[in-house]
Structures are given as C-alpha cells and as structure tokens.
Design a protein around this motif. Structure first.
Motif, PDB file in Angstrom:
ATOM      1  N   LEU A  13       0.815  -1.216   0.000  1.00  0.00           N
ATOM      2  CA  LEU A  13       0.000   0.000   0.000  1.00  0.00           C
ATOM      3  C   LEU A  13       0.853   1.272   0.000  1.00  0.00           C
ATOM      4  O   LEU A  13       1.822   1.366   0.755  1.00  0.00           O
ATOM      5  N   PRO A  58     -10.823  -0.892   4.345  1.00  0.00           N
ATOM      6  CA  PRO A  58     -11.691  -2.043   4.086  1.00  0.00           C
ATOM      7  C   PRO A  58     -13.093  -1.651   3.633  1.00  0.00           C
ATOM      8  O   PRO A  58     -14.075  -2.293   3.975  1.00  0.00           O
ATOM      9  N   GLU A  59     -13.158  -0.602   2.846  1.00  0.00           N
ATOM     10  CA  GLU A  59     -14.455  -0.085   2.381  1.00  0.00           C
ATOM     11  C   GLU A  59     -15.068  -1.055   1.364  1.00  0.00           C
ATOM     12  O   GLU A  59     -14.450  -1.361   0.343  1.00  0.00           O
ATOM     13  N   ARG A  64     -21.895  -4.365  -4.510  1.00  0.00           N
ATOM     14  CA  ARG A  64     -21.187  -3.189  -5.043  1.00  0.00           C
ATOM     15  C   ARG A  64     -20.899  -3.473  -6.515  1.00  0.00           C
ATOM     16  O   ARG A  64     -20.423  -4.555  -6.862  1.00  0.00           O
ATOM     17  N   PRO A  92      -8.995  -8.545  -2.934  1.00  0.00           N
ATOM     18  CA  PRO A  92      -9.257  -8.714  -1.513  1.00  0.00           C
ATOM     19  C   PRO A  92     -10.765  -8.737  -1.249  1.00  0.00           C
ATOM     20  O   PRO A  92     -11.548  -8.150  -1.998  1.00  0.00           O
ATOM     21  N   CYS A  93     -11.127  -9.382  -0.157  1.00  0.00           N
ATOM     22  CA  CYS A  93     -12.567  -9.553   0.117  1.00  0.00           C
ATOM     23  C   CYS A  93     -13.071  -8.594   1.192  1.00  0.00           C
ATOM     24  O   CYS A  93     -14.260  -8.600   1.502  1.00  0.00           O
ATOM     25  N   ALA A  94     -12.186  -7.787   1.790  1.00  0.00           N
ATOM     26  CA  ALA A  94     -12.572  -6.889   2.910  1.00  0.00           C
ATOM     27  C   ALA A  94     -13.376  -7.695   3.935  1.00  0.00           C
ATOM     28  O   ALA A  94     -12.949  -8.766   4.346  1.00  0.00           O
ATOM     29  N   GLU A  98     -18.082  -8.860  -0.819  1.00  0.00           N
ATOM     30  CA  GLU A  98     -18.003  -9.259  -2.229  1.00  0.00           C
ATOM     31  C   GLU A  98     -18.281 -10.761  -2.427  1.00  0.00           C
ATOM     32  O   GLU A  98     -19.162 -11.119  -3.217  1.00  0.00           O
ATOM     33  N   ASP A 122      -7.910 -11.717   2.259  1.00  0.00           N
ATOM     34  CA  ASP A 122      -7.627 -10.309   2.545  1.00  0.00           C
ATOM     35  C   ASP A 122      -6.359 -10.240   3.398  1.00  0.00           C
ATOM     36  O   ASP A 122      -6.077 -11.142   4.188  1.00  0.00           O
ATOM     37  N   CYS A 127     -10.366  -8.068   9.046  1.00  0.00           N
ATOM     38  CA  CYS A 127     -11.375  -8.181   7.982  1.00  0.00           C
ATOM     39  C   CYS A 127     -11.839  -9.621   7.851  1.00  0.00           C
ATOM     40  O   CYS A 127     -13.042  -9.888   7.721  1.00  0.00           O
ATOM     41  N   ASN A 177      -1.583 -12.036   1.771  1.00  0.00           N
ATOM     42  CA  ASN A 177      -1.105 -10.857   1.041  1.00  0.00           C
ATOM     43  C   ASN A 177      -0.946 -11.260  -0.419  1.00  0.00           C
ATOM     44  O   ASN A 177      -0.118 -12.125  -0.743  1.00  0.00           O
ATOM     45  N   LEU A 179       0.538 -10.043  -2.777  1.00  0.00           N
ATOM     46  CA  LEU A 179       1.891  -9.891  -3.318  1.00  0.00           C
ATOM     47  C   LEU A 179       2.811 -11.036  -2.899  1.00  0.00           C
ATOM     48  O   LEU A 179       3.888 -11.205  -3.453  1.00  0.00           O
ATOM     49  N   ARG A 196     -10.980  -6.168  -7.047  1.00  0.00           N
ATOM     50  CA  ARG A 196     -11.574  -4.840  -7.252  1.00  0.00           C
ATOM     51  C   ARG A 196     -11.182  -3.905  -6.118  1.00  0.00           C
ATOM     52  O   ARG A 196     -11.206  -4.265  -4.939  1.00  0.00           O
ATOM     53  N   PHE A 202      -2.056   1.072  -4.906  1.00  0.00           N
ATOM     54  CA  PHE A 202      -0.678   0.663  -5.183  1.00  0.00           C
ATOM     55  C   PHE A 202      -0.003   1.653  -6.134  1.00  0.00           C
ATOM     56  O   PHE A 202      -0.668   2.278  -6.967  1.00  0.00           O
TER      57      PHE A 202
HETATM   58  C1  SAM Z   1     -11.376  -1.148  -0.634  1.00  0.00           C
HETATM   59  S1  SAM Z   1     -11.270  -2.815  -0.043  1.00  0.00           S
HETATM   60  C2  SAM Z   1     -11.881  -3.675  -1.469  1.00  0.00           C
HETATM   61  C3  SAM Z   1     -12.863  -4.762  -1.101  1.00  0.00           C
HETATM   62  C4  SAM Z   1     -13.676  -5.351  -2.269  1.00  0.00           C
HETATM   63  N1  SAM Z   1     -12.843  -6.018  -3.230  1.00  0.00           N
HETATM   64  C5  SAM Z   1     -14.510  -4.290  -2.932  1.00  0.00           C
HETATM   65  O1  SAM Z   1     -14.206  -3.884  -4.060  1.00  0.00           O
HETATM   66  O2  SAM Z   1     -15.498  -3.843  -2.338  1.00  0.00           O
HETATM   67  C6  SAM Z   1      -9.508  -3.041  -0.066  1.00  0.00           C
HETATM   68  C7  SAM Z   1      -9.032  -4.233   0.766  1.00  0.00           C
HETATM   69  O3  SAM Z   1      -7.716  -4.588   0.308  1.00  0.00           O
HETATM   70  C8  SAM Z   1      -7.045  -5.231   1.359  1.00  0.00           C
HETATM   71  N2  SAM Z   1      -5.616  -5.282   1.001  1.00  0.00           N
HETATM   72  C9  SAM Z   1      -4.733  -4.267   0.986  1.00  0.00           C
HETATM   73  N3  SAM Z   1      -3.522  -4.691   0.576  1.00  0.00           N
HETATM   74  C10 SAM Z   1      -3.648  -6.014   0.296  1.00  0.00           C
HETATM   75  C11 SAM Z   1      -2.757  -7.002  -0.169  1.00  0.00           C
HETATM   76  N4  SAM Z   1      -1.482  -6.715  -0.447  1.00  0.00           N
HETATM   77  N5  SAM Z   1      -3.218  -8.269  -0.318  1.00  0.00           N
HETATM   78  C12 SAM Z   1      -4.508  -8.581  -0.022  1.00  0.00           C
HETATM   79  N6  SAM Z   1      -5.398  -7.676   0.424  1.00  0.00           N
HETATM   80  C13 SAM Z   1      -4.994  -6.402   0.569  1.00  0.00           C
HETATM   81  C14 SAM Z   1      -7.413  -4.350   2.542  1.00  0.00           C
HETATM   82  O4  SAM Z   1      -7.250  -5.016   3.762  1.00  0.00           O
HETATM   83  C15 SAM Z   1      -8.872  -3.988   2.261  1.00  0.00           C
HETATM   84  O5  SAM Z   1      -9.752  -4.829   2.964  1.00  0.00           O
END
Ligand code: SAM
Length: 407
Positions: A13, A58-59, A64, A92-94, A98, A122, A127, A177, A179, A196, A202
């Motif tokens: 991030l 985690p929005e 959505r 990620p699934c927050a 999703e 996630d 989360c 993660n 990555l 999404r 990034f």
């Molecule tokens: C804005 S939410 C998106 C959730 C869902 N995909 C959506 O579009 O509603 C972003 C999420 O990315 C996760 N995140 C951030 N960096 C990540 C990484 N390197 N690998 C996996 N998840 C990550 C965060 O924890 C957060 O819950």
C-alpha cells in the motif's frame, strides 16, 4: 527507511505520510512507547501487522458494482451446463461483502452448491474475522435493490443483520497478502478472480507485481473482474476487456477475440436497476481502442446536486449516501468522488478525502479542483515534492482552460 516505505514493503500500500504517522502514534500509545525512533527500531513482524491493520481501507458493501456478479453467474451457468464447476476467488474480500454477494447471486440463479467454490482472501486478519462472522450494519446495505436482505439475512436486536449460515459456509476465508501468494502452488487455480478496488492503493511497480500474481492464479480461459478505475492498469499488463457492460471484466490477452460473446441472460437476481441493465456490447477486437469505458446511460444528475446541497447544509452523512447512490449507477463518476473528498474534508477525515480525490483524478486526470485540493493536502502533510508535482499539473490544466476560453 521511512514508515511509509516500511508499510509499502509489508503490504504494497502507498499511504500518505499523515496516515502512516497517525498509525505509528496509535500503536505507540497502545504499546506504551513514547520514543518513535525506539519504537521503529524495534518493530517486530507482529507489530508491523498491527500497523498495517491501521492503514488498510476495508471499504466495501453488498452488491457493489453488481454487474460483475451477474456476469459471473452467466459464466458459472454456462460451465455447469457442461458439467464443470467454477472456482472463484475474491482478492481482496474486505469484510466478506463481495464473496457473499457472489453466493447470493448464484443462489438467486438456482445454481447448486456443487457448481462453484469461492475462496476469499484479505491482508487484514480483522477483515477476515468480520467476514467469517457474516454480520453487517447499515453501511453494507447500499445497493439499489435491497430485496436480498429479506431473503438471506436475519435481523439482530442491535440493528445489524446476520447472513444465513447456509450461505455463510459457502465461502472459505483466508488471510493473505496477494503480493506474497505462492503462485506455483496456486497456478491457474481459479476460473474467476475478483480483484476490485485494490490496485488503486498501489504504485505502478506494485500494480505490475500484483497483476502478475493475479495472472498466474487465473486459468488461461478465466475471467477477471476489476474495479472501474483499474481496468486501464490491467490492459497495460496483459489483459483485454470482455464485452460485459459495467462488469469491468477482463481476460488474459491471448491475441484472440474474447471467448464470451453471448449477452448475459436476464437473471432472477434481485431486480436490477434500469441504469445497470445488462446489455450486450460487440466483442472487443484488436482494431478497436482498448479499455474504453462502456457508454453509460444518462446519470440521475440531481443525485449529485442533492448531495451538494445536503453537504452545504452540514448533512454530511446524507450527502455521502447520495454520492454512493450516484456511484452505484455511474461507477466512473469522477465528480462523485470529488464531492466525497470535500464531504470527508468537512468531516476532518483527511485520509479519506485524500483517497477520494485520488480516485477522482485517476478517473479524470484533468480534474483541476481535485488536483488543487490534493496539492494543498500534500503540502499540509509536508510532502513537498508531491505538492509541487500536483500544483504544476493543475497549473497546466488551468492554462489550457484559459487558452481554450480565449478562442
Ligand atoms: C477497498 S477494499 C476492497 C474490497 C472489495 N474487493 C470491494 O471492491 O469492495 C480493499 C481491501 O484490500 C485489502 N488489502 C490491501 N492490501 C492487500 C494485499 N497486499 N493483499 C490482499 N489484500 C490487501 C485491505 O485489507 C482492504 O480490505
């Protein structure tokens, strides 16, 4: 190494300096440190995880950008008619919004459990725990049509809603993660990958690395669902758009025309809003410009006007709701993101304001006002290099406008 760099290394991030500093302050308070140098010099892996938890965004909400779910139902139906199950991932699934929306859409389409599997990942352990609990409050229910809440949720005494166990158990959640995914072990594991609203946080090299991971996870004939603003990044890194309107679906670029050329059938999923009706677009061919946004139906212009007037009257929550309602219809509405930035600035939520203005200029790189606000914010955060770059970008746009007005 700065805190921002440490956070980027741990999570990918790119966070603002103010956000990084605030996370450090909060953790120092929690762990009883009063010397930031000593705190940072002794950062353990566990402590780094706690810091990352404070900067993730985690929005998310249920249904959505719903066309992505309808496009996936279509794909699952088609594969199931040939006796093949579909493996789906949400990364990620927050808080699970999703993948659970996906389960509900598949259930609405009468697809049996055996027709699909869903894994959801996630970075944030918090989360994942929320997702496993399957309990949601008002913010998760922003969709146009809320009939699904009656069908699949039980109201709780505190005003929240719990997802029925029968659906909850159909998603496997794991902390991870992206990555650092082991792409050898998971090579071509999924037929559908939702990724999404992650790449927007990034920088370019991290985006490229994330897309390489996603490409390795996805079967060669699989479908990837991106956030609207992220489609161009995928197109620059080996993907081509699929002709589903407003689903922001892509496939790996194998030099051939998209395989999915049928219009998604009308689905028995929660009634779809008119502006989101699934419409077929001609397949994208190599001679057409790539990554051009699907034409959008006329937006309900008054939603944004109403949001502005509510914000002027200090009704920030309601104003934000209007913006989100507008975005549910027109996901690429840069102006709605700009307004959300202003609303959050008024609420003194500067990190969120920063995030929304960034989305705004991602979608509309010549948004003069958003650039000015971002420049001021960068300046306030002591990020002078970013402030200078943003200001000169804004200045160029201003000059261009002046020149245009003079003709
Ligand atoms: C804005 S939410 C998106 C959730 C869902 N995909 C959506 O579009 O509603 C972003 C999420 O990315 C996760 N995140 C951030 N960096 C990540 C990484 N390197 N690998 C996996 N998840 C990550 C965060 O924890 C957060 O819950």
């Amino acid at each position: 190494m700065t805190v921002q760099a440490l956070l980027r290394r741990a999570s990918g991030l790119s966070v603002s300096k103010s956000m990084a500093d605030r996370a450090v302050r909060q953790r120092m308070e929690r762990t009883g440190h009063d010397d930031s140098d000593a705190y940072l010099a002794n950062l353990t892996a566990e402590e780094m995880t706690q810091l990352v938890e404070l900067v993730v965004v985690p929005e998310s909400w249920l249904f959505r950008d719903p066309q992505a779910f309808y496009a996936t139902v279509e794909l699952v139906q088609e594969r199931w008619s040939r006796g093949r199950a579909t493996r789906i991932a949400s990364i990620p699934c927050a808080g699970g919004e999703e993948p659970y929306s996906m389960v509900m859409a598949l259930r609405d389409a009468n697809l049996p459990k055996q027709a699909f599997s869903i894994d959801a990942y996630d970075l944030s352990q918090a989360c994942i725990e929320r997702a496993q609990a399957g309990v949601y409050g008002r913010n998760a229910f922003r969709a146009q049509d809320m009939a699904f809440r009656e069908r699949y949720f039980t109201p709780l005494s505190d005003g929240n809603y719990r997802l029925l166990d029968a659906l909850r158990t159909q998603v496997t959640f794991r902390q991870g993660n992206l990555l650092q995914f082991d792409t050898k072990a998971l090579a071509q594991r999924y037929d559908v990958v939702f990724c999404r609203n992650l790449l927007i946080y990034f920088d370019k090299p991290t985006t490229r690395a994330a897309i390489a991971k996603l490409s390795a996870l996805l079967a060669d004939d699989g479908m990837l669902l991106a956030g609207y603003a992220e489609v161009p990044s995928f197109c620059q890194n080996g993907f081509v758009p699929l002709p589903y309107r407003q689903a922001f679906a892509l496939k790996k670029d194998d030099g051939r025309r998209p395989a999915i050329t049928r219009a998604p059938a009308a689905l028995p999923v929660a009634k779809k809003p008119a502006l989101h009706s699934v419409a077929f677009m001609p397949p994208v061919t190599r001679t057409q410009p790539m990554c051009v946004a699907a034409p959008v139906a006329t937006p309900p212009a008054n939603l944004l006007a109403e949001a502005r007037s509510l914000a002027d009257r200090g009704l920030l929550r309601d104003a934000a709701d209007k913006c989100h309602a507008h975005l549910a219809r027109v996901p690429e509405a840069a102006e709605a993101y700009y307004l959300l930035g202003l609303i959050n600035e008024l609420a003194c939520k500067m990190d969120l304001a920063d995030d929304y203005w960034r989305r705004c200029i991602y979608l509309q790189p010549d948004h003069y006002e958003a650039l000015c606000h971002l420049a001021l914010l960068a300046e306030r955060n002591g990020n002078n290099t970013a402030a200078t770059t943003l200001k000169s970008r804004a200045a160029r746009i201003y000059q261009r406008r002046q020149a245009g007005a003079g003709h």
